[in-house]
Scaffold this active site. Structure first.
Site, PDB file in Angstrom:
ATOM      1  N   THR A  13      19.915   3.681  10.267  1.00  0.00           N
ATOM      2  CA  THR A  13      19.568   4.013   8.869  1.00  0.00           C
ATOM      3  C   THR A  13      19.071   5.456   8.736  1.00  0.00           C
ATOM      4  O   THR A  13      19.569   6.219   7.907  1.00  0.00           O
ATOM      5  CB  THR A  13      18.467   3.036   8.367  1.00  0.00           C
ATOM      6  N   ILE A  14      18.098   5.823   9.528  1.00  0.00           N
ATOM      7  CA  ILE A  14      17.532   7.170   9.437  1.00  0.00           C
ATOM      8  C   ILE A  14      18.424   8.167  10.174  1.00  0.00           C
ATOM      9  O   ILE A  14      18.698   9.262   9.677  1.00  0.00           O
ATOM     10  CB  ILE A  14      16.086   7.185  10.014  1.00  0.00           C
ATOM     11  N   GLY A 114       7.800   5.157  12.786  1.00  0.00           N
ATOM     12  CA  GLY A 114       7.603   3.886  13.483  1.00  0.00           C
ATOM     13  C   GLY A 114       6.821   4.053  14.773  1.00  0.00           C
ATOM     14  O   GLY A 114       6.382   3.064  15.374  1.00  0.00           O
ATOM     15  N   SER A 143       5.735   8.323   8.276  1.00  0.00           N
ATOM     16  CA  SER A 143       6.591   7.288   7.688  1.00  0.00           C
ATOM     17  C   SER A 143       6.969   7.610   6.238  1.00  0.00           C
ATOM     18  O   SER A 143       6.405   8.515   5.616  1.00  0.00           O
ATOM     19  CB  SER A 143       5.860   5.945   7.722  1.00  0.00           C
ATOM     20  N   CYS A 144       7.880   6.822   5.708  1.00  0.00           N
ATOM     21  CA  CYS A 144       8.309   7.014   4.316  1.00  0.00           C
ATOM     22  C   CYS A 144       7.142   6.896   3.348  1.00  0.00           C
ATOM     23  O   CYS A 144       7.007   7.689   2.417  1.00  0.00           O
ATOM     24  CB  CYS A 144       9.393   6.003   3.971  1.00  0.00           C
ATOM     25  N   ARG A 172       8.932  -2.804   0.132  1.00  0.00           N
ATOM     26  CA  ARG A 172      10.185  -3.573   0.150  1.00  0.00           C
ATOM     27  C   ARG A 172      10.189  -4.446   1.423  1.00  0.00           C
ATOM     28  O   ARG A 172       9.671  -4.052   2.465  1.00  0.00           O
ATOM     29  CB  ARG A 172      11.400  -2.637   0.116  1.00  0.00           C
ATOM     30  N   HIS A 223       9.832   1.174  -2.139  1.00  0.00           N
ATOM     31  CA  HIS A 223       8.401   0.853  -2.132  1.00  0.00           C
ATOM     32  C   HIS A 223       7.792   1.361  -3.447  1.00  0.00           C
ATOM     33  O   HIS A 223       8.316   2.306  -4.042  1.00  0.00           O
ATOM     34  CB  HIS A 223       7.659   1.591  -1.013  1.00  0.00           C
TER      35      HIS A 223
HETATM   36  P1  NAD Z   1      17.646   1.215  12.526  1.00  0.00           P
HETATM   37  O1  NAD Z   1      17.419  -0.072  13.210  1.00  0.00           O
HETATM   38  O2  NAD Z   1      18.391   1.244  11.249  1.00  0.00           O
HETATM   39  O3  NAD Z   1      18.366   2.235  13.508  1.00  0.00           O
HETATM   40  C1  NAD Z   1      17.946   2.421  14.838  1.00  0.00           C
HETATM   41  C2  NAD Z   1      19.132   2.869  15.673  1.00  0.00           C
HETATM   42  O4  NAD Z   1      18.701   3.121  17.016  1.00  0.00           O
HETATM   43  C3  NAD Z   1      20.244   1.823  15.749  1.00  0.00           C
HETATM   44  O5  NAD Z   1      21.489   2.480  15.625  1.00  0.00           O
HETATM   45  C4  NAD Z   1      20.052   1.226  17.138  1.00  0.00           C
HETATM   46  O6  NAD Z   1      21.266   0.740  17.680  1.00  0.00           O
HETATM   47  C5  NAD Z   1      19.576   2.424  17.923  1.00  0.00           C
HETATM   48  N1  NAD Z   1      18.831   2.089  19.143  1.00  0.00           N
HETATM   49  C6  NAD Z   1      18.460   0.872  19.600  1.00  0.00           C
HETATM   50  N2  NAD Z   1      17.802   0.990  20.760  1.00  0.00           N
HETATM   51  C7  NAD Z   1      17.736   2.310  21.037  1.00  0.00           C
HETATM   52  C8  NAD Z   1      17.173   3.067  22.104  1.00  0.00           C
HETATM   53  N3  NAD Z   1      16.562   2.499  23.133  1.00  0.00           N
HETATM   54  N4  NAD Z   1      17.278   4.416  22.077  1.00  0.00           N
HETATM   55  C9  NAD Z   1      17.910   5.022  21.051  1.00  0.00           C
HETATM   56  N5  NAD Z   1      18.463   4.356  20.014  1.00  0.00           N
HETATM   57  C10 NAD Z   1      18.373   3.005  20.010  1.00  0.00           C
HETATM   58  O7  NAD Z   1      16.180   1.837  12.354  1.00  0.00           O
HETATM   59  P2  NAD Z   1      15.736   2.887  11.259  1.00  0.00           P
HETATM   60  O8  NAD Z   1      15.383   2.164  10.017  1.00  0.00           O
HETATM   61  O9  NAD Z   1      16.710   3.987  11.196  1.00  0.00           O
HETATM   62  O10 NAD Z   1      14.351   3.398  11.862  1.00  0.00           O
HETATM   63  C11 NAD Z   1      14.307   4.446  12.809  1.00  0.00           C
HETATM   64  C12 NAD Z   1      12.904   5.024  12.822  1.00  0.00           C
HETATM   65  O11 NAD Z   1      12.635   5.578  11.543  1.00  0.00           O
HETATM   66  C13 NAD Z   1      11.778   4.021  13.077  1.00  0.00           C
HETATM   67  O12 NAD Z   1      10.728   4.693  13.737  1.00  0.00           O
HETATM   68  C14 NAD Z   1      11.341   3.638  11.691  1.00  0.00           C
HETATM   69  O13 NAD Z   1      10.032   3.143  11.644  1.00  0.00           O
HETATM   70  C15 NAD Z   1      11.463   4.986  10.998  1.00  0.00           C
HETATM   71  N6  NAD Z   1      11.627   4.921   9.548  1.00  0.00           N
HETATM   72  C16 NAD Z   1      12.414   3.975   8.959  1.00  0.00           C
HETATM   73  C17 NAD Z   1      12.539   3.938   7.585  1.00  0.00           C
HETATM   74  C18 NAD Z   1      13.376   2.915   6.889  1.00  0.00           C
HETATM   75  O14 NAD Z   1      13.096   2.552   5.759  1.00  0.00           O
HETATM   76  N7  NAD Z   1      14.426   2.411   7.469  1.00  0.00           N
HETATM   77  C19 NAD Z   1      11.870   4.886   6.816  1.00  0.00           C
HETATM   78  C20 NAD Z   1      11.108   5.891   7.443  1.00  0.00           C
HETATM   79  C21 NAD Z   1      10.990   5.877   8.812  1.00  0.00           C
END
Ligand code: NAD
Length: 346
Positions: A13-14, A114, A143-144, A172, A223
């Site tokens: 996602t990010i 995270g 974080s967001c 959310r 959110h």
């Molecule tokens: P996500 O689950 O959508 O994506 C994570 C990606 O990392 C996936 O493609 C997964 O396959 C990959 N992955 C799995 N294990 C791994 C490893 N050991 N090393 C590297 N990559 C690996 O997660 P996300 O929502 O993109 O969140 C990523 C970070 O951003 C987290 O720290 C999260 O807290 C933070 N974040 C998320 C949001 C949100 O709303 N989604 C907002 C702000 C910050």
């Protein structure tokens, strides 16, 4: 095009959003993105022309990509060897393990919200502490929710000189592409009081005195923050003055809810889709003009946060801070936002 060589570890996602934002800039380029194995997400990397690497270094994991028709350029170590900075976008709580890899490769690193502040000992939010991050080895983009709080509270603090804040994060339940999280029919209080969100603001602006509560609700869109800020006496502001301050703050949108018929997060996200960034993203924090009221020294307001995208431009500014190529946060923000707007023909 050449510039700072950026690796994305975790193209989820990010990660996929940060990759696009890097691709939009003139002074940096994507040298590769990692996936744990072949999946539909690889197709986006292929379409964008981002070299695809495996999260792991072992031959078997790398070979799995070819079995499903993807060209995998190598393991994470190969990618780190050709990058100047890695943006860690792994799912969170993997920081210790990944940090050791980045240090071994001797490159700069940026983690996401995270992970805990203690991992890097330094956090980042563009308007709060860009200067503190200049030339650092690594940082963590907050974080967001914390990014959203910083966007509106930092200018308020800069004007007032002190600030005491209580806020509730109405979160959310899951991202739209996520089928594993909930609740789907309940309101779930976060039974850790205070929640980490408010105190996390103090990792980038320790002068702001802030606490928070959080609840998760069954929505995927955004959110919403309900905020009460106590200003010091003699602040000289009015409700209109606060609104003007935010109208002049980068990455904040102020709109009258009733006049514009934009009274819920559903309409805010429809507005975001009209803007035209990919995935319907909204990098700005949305403040309802008619939800802001300064009563004496106490300010009340609501704001909405697009959780999947408000941190994306901050990651770009954080790269410039770590690489020491733009000391002025406002200049970096202007450069980042203009490049993203041009990229999407906005
Ligand atoms: P996500 O689950 O959508 O994506 C994570 C990606 O990392 C996936 O493609 C997964 O396959 C990959 N992955 C799995 N294990 C791994 C490893 N050991 N090393 C590297 N990559 C690996 O997660 P996300 O929502 O993109 O969140 C990523 C970070 O951003 C987290 O720290 C999260 O807290 C933070 N974040 C998320 C949001 C949100 O709303 N989604 C907002 C702000 C910050």
């Amino acid at each position: 095009m050449t510039g700072i060589k950026v690796a994305i570890n975790g193209f989820g996602t990010i990660g996929k959003r940060v990759a696009d934002a890097v691709d939009a800039q003139q002074d940096m380029e994507i040298v590769g993105v990692t996936k744990t194995g072949p999946s539909f997400g690889c197709d986006l990397a292929v379409r964008k022309g981002f070299p695809l690497y495996c999260t792991f270094n072992d031959e078997a994991s790398i070979a799995r990509f070819a079995e499903q028709g993807y060209d995998c350029a190598g393991g994470l170590s190969d990618l780190l060897a050709i990058a100047d900075v890695v943006i860690d976008c792994s799912p969170g709580k993997m920081g210790d393990e990944n940090l050791a890899k980045y240090k071994a490769a001797d490159i700069k690193y940026i983690f996401q919200g995270g992970e805990k502040h203690a991992l890097t000992g330094l956090s980042y939010s563009s308007s709060a502490n860009h200067e503190q991050n200049l030339n650092a080895a690594g940082t963590r983009v907050v974080s967001c929710n914390t990014t959203g709080l910083s966007r509106t509270l930092v200018p308020l603090y800069e004007h007032c000189g002190s600030l005491s804040v209580e806020c509730t994060m109405i979160r959310r339940a899951a991202d739209p592409g996520d089928s594993k999280k909930g609740p789907i029919n309940a309101i779930k209080p976060v039974l850790k009081v205070p929640s980490h969100h408010g105190p996390d603001v103090m990792t980038v602006k320790p002068e702001i005195n802030i606490n928070s509560l959080a609840v998760a609700v069954p929505t995927t869109l955004m959110h919403l923050h309900s905020i009460i800020a106590d200003l010091p006496s003699g602040h000289g502001l009015t409700t209109e003055g606060v609104l003007d301050m935010w109208r002049n703050t980068p990455r904040v949108i102020v709109m009258h809810g009733a006049d514009n018929r934009i009274t819920t997060t559903a309409e805010v996200m429809e507005l975001a889709r009209d803007i035209g960034r990919k995935w319907g993203d909204l990098h700005e924090i949305f403040v309802w003009e008619d939800g802001v009221s300064l009563q004496g020294d106490r300010l009340y307001y609501f704001q909405a946060i697009h959780q999947e995208s408000d941190v994306i431009p901050e990651n770009i500014d954080a790269i410039r801070a770590l690489m020491g190529i733009e000391a002025d946060w406002r200049a970096s923000v202007a450069k980042t936002d203009a490049a993203i707007a041009a990229y999407y023909n906005l």
